[in-house]
Design a protein around this motif. Structure first.
Motif, PDB file in Angstrom:
ATOM      1  N   MET A 176       0.837  -1.200   0.000  1.00  0.00           N
ATOM      2  CA  MET A 176       0.000   0.000   0.000  1.00  0.00           C
ATOM      3  C   MET A 176       0.872   1.250   0.000  1.00  0.00           C
ATOM      4  O   MET A 176       2.015   1.221   0.444  1.00  0.00           O
ATOM      5  CB  MET A 176      -0.929   0.000   1.226  1.00  0.00           C
ATOM      6  CG  MET A 176      -1.970  -1.114   1.220  1.00  0.00           C
ATOM      7  SD  MET A 176      -3.001  -1.162   2.715  1.00  0.00           S
ATOM      8  CE  MET A 176      -1.898  -1.993   3.867  1.00  0.00           C
ATOM      9  N   MET A 180     -13.624   1.447   2.134  1.00  0.00           N
ATOM     10  CA  MET A 180     -12.844   1.098   0.950  1.00  0.00           C
ATOM     11  C   MET A 180     -13.676   1.368  -0.293  1.00  0.00           C
ATOM     12  O   MET A 180     -14.845   0.984  -0.364  1.00  0.00           O
ATOM     13  CB  MET A 180     -12.419  -0.366   0.983  1.00  0.00           C
ATOM     14  CG  MET A 180     -11.270  -0.674   0.024  1.00  0.00           C
ATOM     15  SD  MET A 180     -10.881  -2.444  -0.052  1.00  0.00           S
ATOM     16  CE  MET A 180     -12.148  -3.017  -1.174  1.00  0.00           C
ATOM     17  N   ASN A 211     -13.280   1.909  -4.855  1.00  0.00           N
ATOM     18  CA  ASN A 211     -12.465   1.602  -6.021  1.00  0.00           C
ATOM     19  C   ASN A 211     -12.384   2.836  -6.906  1.00  0.00           C
ATOM     20  O   ASN A 211     -13.397   3.445  -7.230  1.00  0.00           O
ATOM     21  CB  ASN A 211     -13.044   0.428  -6.813  1.00  0.00           C
ATOM     22  CG  ASN A 211     -12.647  -0.905  -6.211  1.00  0.00           C
ATOM     23  OD1 ASN A 211     -13.217  -1.339  -5.222  1.00  0.00           O
ATOM     24  ND2 ASN A 211     -11.662  -1.551  -6.806  1.00  0.00           N
ATOM     25  N   LEU A 252      -8.338   0.334  -9.022  1.00  0.00           N
ATOM     26  CA  LEU A 252      -7.480   0.482  -7.848  1.00  0.00           C
ATOM     27  C   LEU A 252      -8.296   0.534  -6.567  1.00  0.00           C
ATOM     28  O   LEU A 252      -9.082   1.474  -6.359  1.00  0.00           O
ATOM     29  CB  LEU A 252      -6.644   1.760  -7.979  1.00  0.00           C
ATOM     30  CG  LEU A 252      -5.515   1.968  -6.971  1.00  0.00           C
ATOM     31  CD1 LEU A 252      -4.406   0.939  -7.188  1.00  0.00           C
ATOM     32  CD2 LEU A 252      -4.960   3.389  -7.092  1.00  0.00           C
ATOM     33  N   VAL A 278      -8.916   1.522  -2.819  1.00  0.00           N
ATOM     34  CA  VAL A 278      -8.387   2.620  -2.016  1.00  0.00           C
ATOM     35  C   VAL A 278      -9.146   2.693  -0.697  1.00  0.00           C
ATOM     36  O   VAL A 278     -10.380   2.672  -0.674  1.00  0.00           O
ATOM     37  CB  VAL A 278      -8.517   3.977  -2.745  1.00  0.00           C
ATOM     38  CG1 VAL A 278      -7.976   5.104  -1.862  1.00  0.00           C
ATOM     39  CG2 VAL A 278      -7.792   3.952  -4.073  1.00  0.00           C
ATOM     40  N   LYS A 279      -8.395   2.768   0.400  1.00  0.00           N
ATOM     41  CA  LYS A 279      -8.995   3.007   1.711  1.00  0.00           C
ATOM     42  C   LYS A 279      -8.957   4.504   1.991  1.00  0.00           C
ATOM     43  O   LYS A 279      -7.897   5.139   1.888  1.00  0.00           O
ATOM     44  CB  LYS A 279      -8.221   2.259   2.801  1.00  0.00           C
ATOM     45  CG  LYS A 279      -8.781   2.441   4.207  1.00  0.00           C
ATOM     46  CD  LYS A 279      -7.956   1.652   5.212  1.00  0.00           C
ATOM     47  CE  LYS A 279      -8.495   1.830   6.625  1.00  0.00           C
ATOM     48  NZ  LYS A 279      -7.721   1.055   7.626  1.00  0.00           N
ATOM     49  N   ILE A 280     -10.104   5.091   2.322  1.00  0.00           N
ATOM     50  CA  ILE A 280     -10.173   6.517   2.642  1.00  0.00           C
ATOM     51  C   ILE A 280     -10.835   6.671   4.007  1.00  0.00           C
ATOM     52  O   ILE A 280     -11.616   5.812   4.432  1.00  0.00           O
ATOM     53  CB  ILE A 280     -10.946   7.324   1.583  1.00  0.00           C
ATOM     54  CG1 ILE A 280     -12.385   6.801   1.462  1.00  0.00           C
ATOM     55  CG2 ILE A 280     -10.244   7.274   0.240  1.00  0.00           C
ATOM     56  CD1 ILE A 280     -13.270   7.662   0.581  1.00  0.00           C
ATOM     57  N   PHE A 312      -5.629   8.481   2.805  1.00  0.00           N
ATOM     58  CA  PHE A 312      -5.917   7.990   1.457  1.00  0.00           C
ATOM     59  C   PHE A 312      -4.881   6.903   1.195  1.00  0.00           C
ATOM     60  O   PHE A 312      -3.684   7.193   1.108  1.00  0.00           O
ATOM     61  CB  PHE A 312      -5.786   9.149   0.459  1.00  0.00           C
ATOM     62  CG  PHE A 312      -6.060   8.782  -0.970  1.00  0.00           C
ATOM     63  CD1 PHE A 312      -7.344   8.834  -1.493  1.00  0.00           C
ATOM     64  CD2 PHE A 312      -5.024   8.408  -1.816  1.00  0.00           C
ATOM     65  CE1 PHE A 312      -7.595   8.524  -2.823  1.00  0.00           C
ATOM     66  CE2 PHE A 312      -5.264   8.088  -3.148  1.00  0.00           C
ATOM     67  CZ  PHE A 312      -6.553   8.145  -3.646  1.00  0.00           C
ATOM     68  N   PRO A 316      -4.059   3.828  -1.277  1.00  0.00           N
ATOM     69  CA  PRO A 316      -4.240   2.913  -2.413  1.00  0.00           C
ATOM     70  C   PRO A 316      -3.545   1.573  -2.169  1.00  0.00           C
ATOM     71  O   PRO A 316      -2.465   1.519  -1.593  1.00  0.00           O
ATOM     72  CB  PRO A 316      -3.577   3.658  -3.581  1.00  0.00           C
ATOM     73  CG  PRO A 316      -3.365   5.063  -3.109  1.00  0.00           C
ATOM     74  CD  PRO A 316      -3.232   4.985  -1.622  1.00  0.00           C
TER      75      PRO A 316
END
Length: 310
Positions: free
Chosen positions: A50, A260, A262, A266, A268-270, A295, A297
């Motif tokens: 990540m 999470m 996409n 990709l 991505v956890k935000i 953020f 990815p």
């Protein structure tokens, strides 16, 4: 006969243990489902690569006039790079590089923060301006067995280091430092609970104008999250610090949410978290509030990282 039976049983047990210890090569990240990635992203010892981006804005207060006008912004670049060291031991490397922006008194070159969480302000702050630079880079290496990295209970230990890379002494500690680190987590269907403990002692460097008595700093990051869905959590992960040289605590408490998504292909956890400092440093100037945005990815893991190096 009994000795032969004992030796045979020992040999059989060792063979079975060795067979179980050999790591099955994990699937490439590209082949994981969204549900699998969502599960693994909550495990600090998973094999996901990540690129973490974490932005913390600190708001200050205190008895000094104008202290409530001071802000510090810290953007942390924090890649996560796990790899299989041996058939049964994995390593998770987490370097970090802080980019600091400080809203400090205008035309006051003697303004100095020392440690980002233990700043100092000269008297008479009124007019301020933003100044930016690089802070102290760092790295922790966590070692774990394959079994120790599998939920619901995961744990590992290793070493942590900070390096005197700050572009100006107000952005860093002025020391190279290192020490132990450890982590332990419970990752359940509905709850995630655990923490990461780190400590640094200085081993070289001359410090800064306001921090020249050495460094002995403990950082504990407790993590408590409730899983609303497999992809979405509410909870907190504050950084609680104790400076053994100044005997100061910094204890933030708060709440946040992450999920999470996409972006194209990709994952991505935000998320965001907000904290209030229930315990802090000297009353003349101290941390008051903190806003955290992140953020993260998920990157394709390289083939070599999933195979034993030794």
């Amino acid at each position: 006969m009994k000795l032969k039976n004992l030796l045979a049983a020992t040999l059989l047990s060792s063979t079975l243990w060795a067979t179980q210890a050999v790591a099955e090569e994990p699937k490439p990240t590209q082949e994981l489902t969204k549900e699998e990635i969502a599960e693994m992203i909550n495990n600090p010892l998973s094999y996901l690569w990540m690129m973490g981006l974490q932005n913390d804005t600190f708001y200050y207060d205190g008895d000094i006039p104008g202290a409530d006008k001071i802000k510090v912004n810290r953007l942390m670049l924090m890649p996560v790079m796990p790899f299989q060291l041996t058939d049964d031991i994995k390593v998770v490397a987490r370097p970090w590089l802080p980019i600091m922006s400080i809203d400090r008194p205008r035309n006051r070159s003697d303004f100095n923060f020392g440690l980002p969480d233990y700043p100092y302000i000269p008297t008479g702050v009124a007019d301020t301006s933003w100044n930016s630079g690089i802070g102290d880079a760092g790295l922790w290496l966590a070692f774990a067995s394959n079994e120790g990295a599998k939920p619901p209970f995961v744990w590992g230990f290793g070493i942590t280091s900070m390096f005197d890379t700050a572009s100006s002494e107000e952005y860093g500690t002025g020391y190279n430092s290192a020490g132990p680190m450890g982590l332990a987590f419970y990752i359940g269907e509905k709850w995630i609970a655990g923490g990461v403990l780190q400590h640094w002692w200085d081993y070289s460097g001359s410090g800064t104008a306001i921090n020249h008595n050495g460094l002995s700093l403990t950082d504990f990051q407790p993590v408590i999250r409730y899983r609303l869905t497999p992809e979405t959590n509410i909870g907190m992960a504050p950084n609680i610090q104790y400076n053994w040289k100044t005997e100061d605590w910094n204890v933030p408490l708060g709440l946040g949410m992450d999920t999470m998504i996409n972006i194209g292909p990709l994952p991505v956890k935000i998320g965001f978290e907000a904290y209030y400092y229930v315990k802090h440093g000297p009353d003349d100037f101290h941390n008051d509030w903190q806003l955290r945005l992140f953020f993260v990815p998920v990157l394709p893991s390289p083939d070599w990282s999933r195979k034993a190096l030794f």
